[in-house]
Design a protein around this motif. Structure first.
Motif, mmCIF file in Angstrom:
data_model
loop_
_atom_site.group_PDB
_atom_site.id
_atom_site.type_symbol
_atom_site.label_atom_id
_atom_site.label_comp_id
_atom_site.label_asym_id
_atom_site.label_seq_id
_atom_site.Cartn_x
_atom_site.Cartn_y
_atom_site.Cartn_z
ATOM 1 N N THR A 315 -2.786 -1.641 8.888
ATOM 2 C CA THR A 315 -2.013 -2.752 8.317
ATOM 3 C C THR A 315 -2.637 -3.338 7.058
ATOM 4 O OG1 THR A 315 -3.163 -4.252 9.824
ATOM 5 C CG2 THR A 315 -1.063 -3.343 10.571
ATOM 6 N N ASP A 316 -3.741 -2.798 6.609
ATOM 7 C CA ASP A 316 -4.371 -3.313 5.392
ATOM 8 C C ASP A 316 -3.481 -3.073 4.187
ATOM 9 O OD1 ASP A 316 -6.582 -4.294 6.617
ATOM 10 O OD2 ASP A 316 -7.884 -2.600 6.143
ATOM 11 N N ASP A 317 -3.566 -4.014 3.235
ATOM 12 C CA ASP A 317 -2.874 -3.785 1.967
ATOM 13 C C ASP A 317 -3.465 -2.568 1.279
ATOM 14 O OD1 ASP A 317 -1.170 -5.981 2.226
ATOM 15 O OD2 ASP A 317 -2.695 -7.346 1.439
ATOM 16 N N VAL A 318 -2.627 -1.904 0.497
ATOM 17 C CA VAL A 318 -3.058 -0.654 -0.107
ATOM 18 C C VAL A 318 -4.194 -0.861 -1.099
ATOM 19 C CG1 VAL A 318 -1.395 -0.727 -2.014
ATOM 20 C CG2 VAL A 318 -2.182 1.496 -1.123
ATOM 21 N N GLU A 340 3.036 -0.168 0.318
ATOM 22 C CA GLU A 340 2.331 -1.443 0.272
ATOM 23 C C GLU A 340 1.155 -1.503 1.240
ATOM 24 O OE1 GLU A 340 5.001 -4.665 0.800
ATOM 25 O OE2 GLU A 340 6.169 -4.236 -1.022
ATOM 26 N N THR A 341 1.121 -0.631 2.211
ATOM 27 C CA THR A 341 0.041 -0.648 3.202
ATOM 28 C C THR A 341 -0.708 0.675 3.171
ATOM 29 O OG1 THR A 341 1.440 0.192 4.991
ATOM 30 C CG2 THR A 341 1.370 -2.213 4.673
ATOM 31 N N VAL A 342 -1.885 0.646 3.797
ATOM 32 C CA VAL A 342 -2.668 1.867 3.905
ATOM 33 C C VAL A 342 -1.935 2.902 4.740
ATOM 34 C CG1 VAL A 342 -4.842 2.814 4.780
ATOM 35 C CG2 VAL A 342 -4.843 0.621 3.585
ATOM 36 N N HIS A 375 -11.191 7.998 1.028
ATOM 37 C CA HIS A 375 -11.291 6.714 1.715
ATOM 38 C C HIS A 375 -10.084 6.490 2.623
ATOM 39 C CE1 HIS A 375 -11.600 2.050 1.386
ATOM 40 N NE2 HIS A 375 -12.132 2.495 2.505
ATOM 41 N N ALA A 376 -8.899 6.871 2.175
ATOM 42 C CA ALA A 376 -7.696 6.656 2.971
ATOM 43 C C ALA A 376 -7.715 7.508 4.245
ATOM 44 C CB ALA A 376 -6.459 6.983 2.141
ATOM 45 N N ARG A 377 -8.266 8.708 4.179
ATOM 46 C CA ARG A 377 -8.273 9.590 5.348
ATOM 47 C C ARG A 377 -9.221 9.113 6.447
ATOM 48 N NH1 ARG A 377 -7.908 13.808 1.212
ATOM 49 N NH2 ARG A 377 -5.840 14.782 1.346
ATOM 50 N N THR A 378 -10.083 8.146 6.143
ATOM 51 C CA THR A 378 -10.956 7.602 7.179
ATOM 52 C C THR A 378 -10.245 6.587 8.062
ATOM 53 O OG1 THR A 378 -11.766 5.844 5.718
ATOM 54 C CG2 THR A 378 -12.973 7.930 5.706
ATOM 55 N N CYS A 379 -8.988 6.283 7.748
ATOM 56 C CA CYS A 379 -8.219 5.325 8.545
ATOM 57 C C CYS A 379 -7.979 5.897 9.936
ATOM 58 C CB CYS A 379 -6.905 5.020 7.841
ATOM 59 S SG CYS A 379 -5.839 3.890 8.728
ATOM 60 N N ASP A 380 -8.114 5.049 10.941
ATOM 61 C CA ASP A 380 -7.907 5.464 12.330
ATOM 62 C C ASP A 380 -6.414 5.418 12.646
ATOM 63 O OD1 ASP A 380 -8.163 6.134 14.967
ATOM 64 O OD2 ASP A 380 -9.003 4.202 15.591
ATOM 65 N N ALA A 381 -5.882 6.547 13.129
ATOM 66 C CA ALA A 381 -4.449 6.624 13.419
ATOM 67 C C ALA A 381 -4.073 5.925 14.705
ATOM 68 C CB ALA A 381 -4.001 8.088 13.477
#
Length: 472
Positions: A315-318, A340-342, A375-381
């Motif tokens: 939910t973080d802003d992009v 608008e979001t990650v 950096h974006a690919r480190t986001c937890d799904a």
């Protein structure tokens, strides 16, 4: 009238007035012409004696302030006072001039001594001090006995993991794994954790200067560590607040709450460390060496508004991603295209990376693109799974980032490697449709790890269905 000379201050003996007054009464004053030609004598003139001028006593001499004239025929000086005249013999004048000259010389010598005295005192003092220092007797008396070297501690404190950076004022400090900081007891030589001690010990957390120790040593004394502690600024709260006092049992202490109340910009090195030491008197054993983290900057909490998150949340802003600034050019472009979001960024990166790359424009270099996407690919799904069913009994299962996690044909799971060329094209079409319908996908029960396509595969093996180039 004879030629005039400037006013003089002459020190004269006490008895010179009586002798000269008597001679002035009896001796006539002749003109200079008669003496030169030996002819007619000029009418004699006598100097009328008047009352003595006022005198001022000073060290046995008399000072007269008079107007001076010179009479060459009598080889005398005439001192003209406002109310009287006085003839002084030439030798008395010479004596007075000699006294004046000696006084002036003495005054000059005294001035020179006044200038040289501080320099001479300093030189003499330095030479005496140097001579004393070189003296064996002085060294023997002044040098105390060298204290024996302190025994090296056998135990020391250590932080299990370093703190997560950056650190902001008022924010909770956690380790790099997002867990609370932990202080452990380790062996000073091997660094291996030690078990429980016969007694518990009290541990104190303190802020340290970032350049401690100044010479980069790995060992220090308890006094040096105490001098490295940073004191809060006047009128400020304690610099480090929260769980600063811990009780260590079983060789471990957990720091559940810890934060800085002030930034580090006002100290000379502009950095802080977090130190841990045993509270004096709480442990009766041998000294336990202190622990400290690496140096870091503490920023004001206002900078947290623009802080990047590691890892970023769905939910973080992009603009929380690297190389995307808040209200910057890239942020505006993404927002105009509905990203608008990650989570939306990673979804488009997974399904349509070429479209996302074109969206960023030429201002983003390949290097910047690599940093941002990494950096974006480190986001937890997360654990959520969504299903999208198409015709011919095919169903695709995706996670929150639109990554394919399961594929079924007629209710039977099948691997992507088992599909024919036509089936791969059809599955890719379903996959794109699932992305386009991502806001209306039906959530299903989380699948077991063994049933996920990426359970035993790396993410690099999944993009097989993410572009036509991999399918065709």
């Amino acid at each position: 009238h004879p030629p005039s000379l400037p006013l003089l201050l002459l020190p004269l003996p006490e008895n010179i007035y009586a002798e000269e007054e008597e001679k002035a009464k009896e001796t006539p004053v002749s003109s200079g012409a008669g003496d030169r030609h030996g002819s007619a004598q000029a009418a004699p003139r006598r100097v009328r004696a008047g009352p003595r001028p006022a005198r001022e006593e000073a060290d046995g001499a008399v000072g007269l302030v008079l107007h001076v004239s010179f009479l060459p025929t009598h080889r005398r000086l005439v001192l003209v006072h406002p109310w009287r005249c006085l003839l002084i013999p030439w030798r008395a004048c010479v004596w007075g001039c000699r006294v004046i000259r000696e006084a002036m010389v003495m005054k000059q010598v005294q001035s020179v001594f006044l200038v040289l005295e501080p320099l001479l005192r300093r030189v003499v003092q330095e030479e005496i001090q140097a001579g004393l220092v070189r003296s064996p007797r002085y060294i023997e008396r002044s040098s105390p006995e060298t204290p024996p070297a302190a025994e090296r501690p056998a135990l020391r404190l250590a932080f299990l993991n370093p703190p997560m950076l950056p650190i902001f004022t008022g924010s909770k400090i956690e380790d790099v794994n997002g867990e609370p900081l932990q202080v452990i007891l380790v062996d000073a030589d091997t660094g291996s954790p030690r078990g429980a001690l016969p007694q518990f010990m009290r541990v104190e957390l303190v802020p340290l200067f970032g350049d401690f120790p100044p010479d980069g040593r790995e060992e220090w004394t308890a006094g040096e560590f105490a001098r490295g502690v940073v004191k809060e600024r006047a009128g400020k709260r304690p610099l480090l607040t929260g769980d600063v006092g811990l009780t260590m049992r079983d060789g471990r202490a957990v720091v559940n709450d810890l934060q800085f109340t002030d930034n580090s910009s006002w100290v000379r090195c502009r950095k802080f460390r977090i130190g841990a030491r045993v509270v004096p008197g709480s442990y009766e054993g041998a000294r336990v060496a202190e622990a400290m983290t690496e140096a870091f900057n503490v920023r004001d909490h206002r900078g947290e508004l623009y802080r990047k998150h590691y890892p970023p949340a769905l939910t973080d802003d992009v603009w929380r991603l690297e190389k995307i600034g808040k209200e910057g050019a890239f942020h505006r472009k993404l927002r105009q295209n509905g990203v608008e979001t990650v989570q939306e960024f990673v979804r488009m990166l997974t399904v349509r990376p070429e479209m996302l790359r074109a969206m960023m424009g030429d201002g983003m270099t390949d290097r910047m693109w690599e940093v941002t996407t990494s950096h974006a690919r480190t986001c937890d799904a997360g654990d959520k799974v969504y299903a999208y069913a198409g015709q011919h009994g095919a169903t695709v299962y995706v996670n929150s980032l639109c990554q394919l996690v399961r594929l079924e044909f007629a209710g039977v799971e099948c691997a992507a490697q088992q599909l024919t060329r036509a089936q791969k094209a059809y599955v890719h079409q379903l996959y794109v449709e699932a992305f386009e319908q991502r806001h209306s996908l039906q959530e299903v029960e989380p699948l077991p790890a063994a049933m996920l396509l990426h359970a035993s595969s790396s993410s690099s093996s999944l993009p097989m269905l993410q572009s036509k180039q991999h399918i065709l």
